[in-house]
Design a protein around this motif. Structure first.
Motif, short mmCIF file in Angstrom:
data_model
loop_
_atom_site.label_atom_id
_atom_site.label_comp_id
_atom_site.label_asym_id
_atom_site.label_seq_id
_atom_site.Cartn_x
_atom_site.Cartn_y
_atom_site.Cartn_z
N ASP A 272 52.12 -8.51 -17.15
CA ASP A 272 51.93 -9.88 -16.74
C ASP A 272 53.01 -10.64 -16.20
OD1 ASP A 272 49.34 -9.60 -17.97
OD2 ASP A 272 49.87 -10.46 -20.02
N GLN A 273 52.75 -11.27 -15.26
CA GLN A 273 53.70 -11.96 -14.62
C GLN A 273 53.51 -13.59 -14.21
OE1 GLN A 273 55.78 -10.01 -11.12
NE2 GLN A 273 54.07 -8.48 -11.14
N ALA A 274 54.63 -14.30 -14.61
CA ALA A 274 54.21 -15.95 -14.49
C ALA A 274 55.16 -16.56 -13.51
CB ALA A 274 54.16 -16.70 -15.56
N GLY A 275 54.66 -17.46 -12.66
CA GLY A 275 55.57 -17.97 -11.61
C GLY A 275 56.07 -17.06 -10.55
N VAL A 276 55.19 -16.15 -9.89
CA VAL A 276 55.63 -15.00 -9.09
C VAL A 276 55.52 -15.50 -7.46
CG1 VAL A 276 54.44 -12.98 -8.31
CG2 VAL A 276 53.76 -13.74 -10.67
N PRO B 273 51.08 -18.92 -9.98
CA PRO B 273 51.38 -19.21 -11.13
C PRO B 273 51.25 -18.20 -12.19
CG PRO B 273 49.11 -20.33 -10.78
CD PRO B 273 49.62 -19.52 -9.30
N LYS B 274 50.27 -17.33 -12.24
CA LYS B 274 50.42 -16.10 -12.94
C LYS B 274 49.69 -14.99 -12.34
CE LYS B 274 46.31 -17.56 -15.29
NZ LYS B 274 45.43 -17.85 -16.86
N LEU B 275 50.04 -13.85 -12.73
CA LEU B 275 49.03 -12.66 -12.32
C LEU B 275 48.96 -11.46 -13.54
CD1 LEU B 275 48.26 -11.66 -9.71
CD2 LEU B 275 50.41 -10.55 -9.18
N THR C 42 44.72 -8.45 -9.60
CA THR C 42 44.69 -8.69 -8.11
C THR C 42 44.48 -10.15 -7.85
OG1 THR C 42 44.49 -6.29 -7.39
CG2 THR C 42 44.10 -8.15 -5.61
N ALA C 43 45.23 -10.87 -7.09
CA ALA C 43 44.84 -12.38 -6.45
C ALA C 43 44.22 -12.23 -5.48
CB ALA C 43 46.03 -13.28 -6.80
#
Length: 720
Positions: free
Chosen positions: A43-47, A101-103, A108-109
């Protein structure tokens, strides 16, 4: 690398402002194109993300803003740094930046790119603030018993010393992302600069995210006018943010080569993402060839690309999947309009193909083709009076007066990598299109600038950059690379006009020689023109490379290439449709095309004459070049074209089954001569010349077509 970036704000609160925009209603505008951002880790935030984007003519205005519409309809603001524009003023190539904001892990976004209000310009403090907050980067080298060092702070000081400010030459400059670049000598403790080696630093950061900065460290042995050119062996340590990011003892840095190392300031928050482009849109823009999008890359081929990358062939002074000895004969994955891994990526956007493509792009710096003009800071140009005598040909190595120093001594410039324009891959063009990394832009420029120089300067037009003197295939690949540099170099770059003029010089030569001069009726390259490469016979596959190259330049928008294409396309089209020429032999390895058999003599007047001259004989040359004949003494030319009788004759001659309508020249191979012919026929059909559509349809209906799923670099089809 000249130039520094504009004054930058460092505002952590910006992230909150950006995320707040996500609550805005979905934009009503239709999407121009889209990208998918794939999470390669947890999980990642602020990518943060940055990528290069090509736009079709008229699709996106230079003064338009851009936003990303997410799958849930929310809108994410984007920063757009426009680099190149089309003749109508619309954007050709831009670098796009944003912050997700998050991933979610392995998620995948999907982002649709839509027009939006133009973003406000950034302002505030600059890179000095990053250094004050603790960012550091350095490179330490020890060679010949002397220690040399360069730091990011040194590069900043040098830039300020040269201009008195730090806002010249912005690369990325906005509220989301900024990038500063600066070059600096490697100096000893006593202040002496290394005579050959130099360093540069680049910092790309996202002001709204704390310590989110990517640092690039480049080491070069590329000086053009400094005496004593040679390889340099050294021990090296690179540090970013107080930690070692690269260390190597006994690294041999080849003459006129360079390498780089990337690292994030805050390693724990380095974005682990893959920005997947819209390959179909990229193809539709014309920036890359029209590859057959019905092809699904083979899973085993993608796995093989991943398996070929290892610590032994990646990293500084390593070339990834590229053939080290470029003159190696035969088909292979790196030769073609684009390499096979790049086409695999366009058709699949699979990260394994991307990794191979990027390894090749990084490795392109390892070849000894990098001539940087120390006086300007850019790849050397030969349109200046002082540079017109530059040549890299080994026979001119010790003859003067030439301004480029040669190797300082026997054996001091030995390298395992041999460059050759006749087998030269496209290594950096697509990576630059997709990333916007300045390093890849310069790689493209270095190769384009060096390609014309391997001859007596008279042959290349005394600074005009003519490639007429190269083998036919070398002309094709050099024109491709030069066209890419002219097409995608940013409008404001000092070399934009230079590459555009050099390409125009070449097109002027071919136009005058073939379109106006019309030396033959076949549309074949015949060696006409002063200083041109002489040929006795025709190698149709090489000629087809050249035809495709003119077609590609026309697709890129270089109008002068269009009439040349229309003349040249007569040759592949005629071999498929002309009366008296059997199309199954259209992709022959070699054709005698002069009645006299002498170099420089006139060519046959018709394709029927050409065919009889090569096939009205008692033997037939098989795909491997060996002579064959029929057991009962009948002749190949007497069999009706593409008939069962012809197939039976070839079955007996080859001693293996031959299918009616199969083309000779390894017709079932994705690297065979019919495959080499395919791009030429595709651009011919697109051009609309007489009989081109018929030629393509006949070719497309042939028996035993290749499976391009493993090796797709020749799988180009007409644009409709």
């Amino acid at each position: 690398m000249p130039g520094t970036l504009s004054a930058f704000a460092f505002r952590p609160a910006l992230a909150l402002a950006c995320l707040a925009v996500l609550a805005a209603p979905a934009a009503a505008a239709a999407a121009i194109t889209g990208v998918r951002i794939q999470n390669l880790g947890a999980d990642q935030a602020g990518v943060p993300f940055t990528f290069g984007q090509v736009f079709a003519p008229g699709a996106f205005g230079k003064n338009d803003g851009l936003a990303a519409r997410l799958a849930d309809g929310k809108v994410l603001p984007l920063q757009v740094d426009v680099k190149a524009t089309h003749p109508d003023g619309s954007v050709r190539h831009a670098i796009v930046s944003g912050i997700l904001p998050k991933l979610e892990a392995r998620g995948t976004a999907s982002l649709e790119l839509v027009k939006a209000a133009t973003a406000k310009p950034a302002g505030g403090a600059g890179i000095e603030r990053l250094l004050a907050d603790g960012l550091s980067a350095s490179i330490d080298i020890r060679t010949d018993g002397v220690a040399y060092r360069a730091t990011l702070a040194d590069a900043l000081a040098a830039a300020k010393g040269a201009s008195g400010r730090t806002n010249a030459g912005a690369w990325l400059d906005g509220a989301v992302a900024r990038e500063w670049r600066g070059a600096v000598p490697l100096k000893s403790a006593g202040g002496a600069a290394h005579p050959l080696l130099a360093a540069s630093f680049a910092v790309r950061w996202y002001p709204g995210l704390e310590k989110q900065a990517r640092v690039e460290v480049v080491v070069e042995n590329t000086k053009t006018f400094q005496a004593g050119a040679r390889n340099v062996e050294y021990d090296v340590d690179v540090e970013v943010g107080g930690r070692k990011v690269y260390q190597q003892a006994g690294l041999t840095h080849y003459r006129h080569a360079r390498w780089r190392q990337l690292a994030w300031w805050n390693e724990a928050r380095a974005p682990a993402i893959h920005v997947r482009p819209d390959g179909a849109y990229l193809i539709a823009t014309g920036a890359v060839p029209n590859y057959d999008q019905t092809i699904k890359p083979d899973e085993r081929a993608l796995a093989s690309l991943a398996g070929r990358l290892n610590p032994g062939n990646t990293g500084p002074m390593r070339i990834g999947p590229v053939m080290a000895y470029m003159p190696t004969s035969g088909g292979r994955g790196d030769i073609g309009p684009l390499p096979s891994w790049s086409v695999h990526y366009l058709l699949s956007t699979d990260v394994r193909a991307r990794d191979a493509m990027m390894a090749a792009a990084e490795g392109s710096g390892s070849w000894s083709v990098h001539l940087r003009d120390e006086r300007t800071g850019y790849p050397v140009r030969t349109d200046l009076p002082a540079n017109r005598a530059i040549s890299t040909h080994m026979n001119l190595a010790h003859k003067g007066p030439l301004p480029v120093p040669r190797c300082a001594g026997k054996g001091l410039c030995k390298t395992p990598y041999t460059n050759d324009t006749s087998h030269q891959p496209s290594l950096a063009y697509l990576p630059y299109l997709l990333t916007g990394d300045y390093y890849y832009l310069e790689e493209l420029q270095f190769w384009a600038a060096t390609n014309p120089l391997g001859t007596d300067p008279n042959n290349s037009g005394k600074g005009q950059g003519l490639v007429r003197w190269q083998q036919v295939r070398g002309q094709a690949w050099s024109l491709r690379t030069l066209g890419h540099a002219a097409y995608i170099t940013p409008d404001a770059h000092p070399l934009k006009a230079y590459f555009t003029r050099q390409l125009d010089n070449n097109l002027t030569f071919y136009h005058a020689t073939y379109v106006v001069g019309r030396p033959n009726r076949l549309g074949a390259y015949d060696g006409s023109g002063e200083g041109a490469f002489r040929v006795k016979n025709s190698a149709p596959w090489q000629d087809d490379f050249l035809t495709w190259s003119f077609g590609h330049l026309a697709e890129l928008g270089f109008a002068k290439a269009t009439p040349i294409l229309r003349w040249k396309a007569t040759y592949p089209v005629g071999r498929m449709t002309a009366p008296g020429f059997c199309w199954t032999e259209g992709a022959a390895y070699s054709l005698e095309f002069r009645p006299s058999g002498k170099q420089g003599g006139p060519l046959y007047e018709s394709f029927a004459e050409l065919y009889r001259a090569n096939y009205d004989r008692d033997f037939y040359r098989k795909d491997d070049g060996k002579r064959a004949s029929h057991p009962d003494g009948t002749r190949f030319i007497d069999q009706p074209c593409a008939s069962q009788a012809q197939a039976d004759w070839l079955t007996a001659a080859h001693r293996r089954k031959w299918t009616p309508g199969r083309m000779a020249g390894y017709g079932g191979s994705p690297m065979g001569y019919p495959a080499n012919m395919q791009p030429a026929l595709a651009v011919a059909a697109t051009s609309g010349i007489p009989n081109a559509t018929e030629a393509w349809e006949r070719f497309d209906a042939r028996a035993e077509k290749p499976d391009y799923s493993k090796t797709p670099q020749w799988a180009i089809v007409p644009r409709r």
